[in-house]
Design a protein around this motif. Structure first.
Motif, PDB file in Angstrom:
ATOM      1  N   SER A 112      -0.708   4.355  -6.828  1.00 33.19           N
ATOM      2  CA  SER A 112      -0.385   4.842  -8.171  1.00 33.19           C
ATOM      3  C   SER A 112       1.099   4.712  -8.474  1.00 33.19           C
ATOM      4  O   SER A 112       1.943   4.646  -7.567  1.00 33.19           O
ATOM      5  CB  SER A 112      -0.821   6.305  -8.320  1.00 33.19           C
ATOM      6  OG  SER A 112      -2.229   6.427  -8.249  1.00 33.19           O
TER       7      SER A 112
ATOM      8  N   GLY B 268      -7.829  -0.963 -12.057  1.00 31.35           N
ATOM      9  CA  GLY B 268      -8.852  -0.267 -11.300  1.00 31.35           C
ATOM     10  C   GLY B 268      -9.000   1.192 -11.639  1.00 31.35           C
ATOM     11  O   GLY B 268      -9.868   1.867 -11.095  1.00 31.35           O
ATOM     12  N   ASN B 269      -8.163   1.708 -12.543  1.00 29.83           N
ATOM     13  CA  ASN B 269      -8.235   3.145 -12.801  1.00 29.83           C
ATOM     14  C   ASN B 269      -7.680   3.515 -14.153  1.00 29.83           C
ATOM     15  O   ASN B 269      -8.039   2.916 -15.153  1.00 29.83           O
ATOM     16  CB  ASN B 269      -7.576   3.929 -11.664  1.00 29.83           C
ATOM     17  CG  ASN B 269      -8.331   5.197 -11.310  1.00 29.83           C
ATOM     18  OD1 ASN B 269      -8.916   5.842 -12.157  1.00 29.83           O
ATOM     19  ND2 ASN B 269      -8.336   5.541 -10.042  1.00 29.83           N
ATOM     20  N   GLN B 270      -6.720   4.423 -14.244  1.00 28.01           N
ATOM     21  CA  GLN B 270      -6.386   5.115 -15.486  1.00 28.01           C
ATOM     22  C   GLN B 270      -4.900   5.015 -15.807  1.00 28.01           C
ATOM     23  O   GLN B 270      -4.046   5.044 -14.917  1.00 28.01           O
ATOM     24  CB  GLN B 270      -6.786   6.587 -15.352  1.00 28.01           C
ATOM     25  CG  GLN B 270      -6.441   7.465 -16.540  1.00 28.01           C
ATOM     26  CD  GLN B 270      -6.990   8.864 -16.378  1.00 28.01           C
ATOM     27  OE1 GLN B 270      -8.212   9.055 -16.319  1.00 28.01           O
ATOM     28  NE2 GLN B 270      -6.122   9.848 -16.299  1.00 28.01           N
TER      29      GLN B 270
ATOM     30  N   ASP C 253      -3.459   4.811 -10.376  1.00 27.50           N
ATOM     31  CA  ASP C 253      -3.231   5.203 -11.766  1.00 27.50           C
ATOM     32  C   ASP C 253      -1.788   4.889 -12.155  1.00 27.50           C
ATOM     33  O   ASP C 253      -0.904   4.744 -11.301  1.00 27.50           O
ATOM     34  CB  ASP C 253      -3.449   6.708 -11.951  1.00 27.50           C
ATOM     35  CG  ASP C 253      -4.856   7.144 -11.576  1.00 27.50           C
ATOM     36  OD1 ASP C 253      -5.799   6.383 -11.834  1.00 27.50           O
ATOM     37  OD2 ASP C 253      -4.989   8.253 -11.011  1.00 27.50           O
TER      38      ASP C 253
ATOM     39  N   ASP D  61      -1.607  -1.546  -3.961  1.00 22.38           N
ATOM     40  CA  ASP D  61      -2.680  -0.544  -3.877  1.00 22.38           C
ATOM     41  C   ASP D  61      -2.039   0.834  -3.872  1.00 22.38           C
ATOM     42  O   ASP D  61      -1.617   1.335  -2.829  1.00 22.38           O
ATOM     43  CB  ASP D  61      -3.512  -0.762  -2.617  1.00 22.38           C
ATOM     44  CG  ASP D  61      -4.749   0.146  -2.567  1.00 22.38           C
ATOM     45  OD1 ASP D  61      -4.953   0.924  -3.518  1.00 22.38           O
ATOM     46  OD2 ASP D  61      -5.492   0.069  -1.577  1.00 22.38           O
TER      47      ASP D  61
ATOM     48  N   GLY E 231      -5.120  -1.869  -6.886  1.00 21.01           N
ATOM     49  CA  GLY E 231      -6.213  -1.146  -6.253  1.00 21.01           C
ATOM     50  C   GLY E 231      -6.803  -0.123  -7.197  1.00 21.01           C
ATOM     51  O   GLY E 231      -7.090  -0.412  -8.355  1.00 21.01           O
ATOM     52  N   ALA E 232      -7.000   1.096  -6.686  1.00 17.08           N
ATOM     53  CA  ALA E 232      -7.539   2.186  -7.508  1.00 17.08           C
ATOM     54  C   ALA E 232      -6.434   3.094  -8.026  1.00 17.08           C
ATOM     55  O   ALA E 232      -6.674   4.254  -8.358  1.00 17.08           O
ATOM     56  CB  ALA E 232      -8.541   2.993  -6.685  1.00 17.08           C
TER      57      ALA E 232
ATOM     58  N   THR F 185       0.858  -1.186   0.000  1.00 25.07           N
ATOM     59  CA  THR F 185       0.000   0.000   0.000  1.00 25.07           C
ATOM     60  C   THR F 185       0.892   1.233   0.000  1.00 25.07           C
ATOM     61  O   THR F 185       1.594   1.511   0.974  1.00 25.07           O
ATOM     62  CB  THR F 185      -0.920   0.018   1.225  1.00 25.07           C
ATOM     63  OG1 THR F 185      -1.745  -1.144   1.204  1.00 25.07           O
ATOM     64  CG2 THR F 185      -1.791   1.253   1.234  1.00 25.07           C
TER      65      THR F 185
END
Length: 277
Positions: free
Chosen positions: A227, A269-271, A249, A225, A246-247, A203
């Motif tokens: 970016s 989970g994102n971009q 990027d 988890d 996770g979320a 994390t």
């Protein structure tokens, strides 16, 4: 035997050849020799300051430095220097602060065991390797733009992050930086090509920048988890395997020139954002 050979508030040790096999119990220590190894195991429950550890300072001399601190007291090393040899400094269950540590034609190894952070300011093994194993974090001491870690190879391992008030500044050609959790924040400067074999955290985020004109190849950068951001100034960025868990990027960027070359980049989970100059 394991009993202290020298017990004092302050130790000032000076030799022509070597200072070896000593168990000490002191709060302020200097140990300097013209030639030969320095081997000291200090035990103290209170804070300890090592003002000077120097060896191999004469012509055609060599020597390694090994300093171990136990007992629970923090350790601050103001200056450790070899003219020709390696340096190993460790603490048990306490922080290690390394201000200026220079190994000429040798490696530097810094470690905390059981617990404790490693704080770095000016650590140099220019043609060799720096290895740091921290039971806590690896953190920049203070906040300045100068390189905190200078070596051909960096191997950084922590439990709670690799970071600083600003990113840790490095100057290296081969880098691995892995932490169980916490952020990885590194700004590397090098004119030659740079290879990052591993950047991993649980994390936490990864923020890695490369400047100085050298291209950057990242073989693996991964969070469970968090970016991932990787930037290169005026050179190519090759992203082999990048994954933000996770979320998180993923951002891959070159500025003032340079291509972005990708193989396997994931942010399920994102971009994903790619900006190529």
């Amino acid at each position: 035997d394991s009993d202290a050979d020298l017990t004092a508030e302050t130790l000032d040790l000076n030799a022509d050849l070597e200072i070896t096999g000593l168990e000490t119990a002191a709060s302020v220590i200097s140990a300097d020799t013209i030639d030969g190894n320095i081997e000291i195991a200090n035990s103290n429950a209170n804070s300890v300051t090592v003002s000077s550890l120097t060896t191999a300072t004469g012509a055609e001399t060599l020597g390694d430095i090994t300093f171990q601190q136990s007992g629970g007291g923090t350790l601050t090393v103001t200056n450790a220097n070899t003219g020709y040899g390696s340096i190993e400094i460790s603490t048990e269950a306490a922080d290690l602060t390394a201000n200026t540590v220079t190994a000429v034609d040798g490696d530097v190894t810094l470690a905390t065991t059981t617990s404790g952070n490693v704080l770095v300011n000016n650590i140099t093994a220019a043609d060799n390797s720096i290895t740091i194993n921290s039971s806590g974090s690896i953190t920049e001491l203070g906040n300045d733009p100068d390189a905190d870690l200078t070596a051909a190879t960096l191997d950084l391992n922590a439990a709670d992050g690799i970071l600083g008030a600003s990113p840790i500044e490095t100057a290296a050609t081969t880098i691995s930086a892995d932490t169980t959790n916490g952020n990885i924040e590194i700004a590397n400067t090098h004119a030659g090509d740079v290879a990052v074999s591993s950047l991993t955290t649980g994390t936490g985020l990864i923020d890695f920048s490369q400047s100085g004109g050298g291209s950057l190849t990242v073989s693996n950068a991964q969070t469970a988890d968090g970016s991932v951001s990787i930037r290169v100034d005026n050179a190519n960025l090759a992203a082999v395997a990048i994954e933000a868990g996770g979320a998180g990027d993923v951002a891959l960027t070159t500025t003032d020139g340079g291509d972005v070359i990708m193989d396997a980049v994931m942010a399920a989970g994102n971009q994903i954002t790619v900006v190529s100059a």
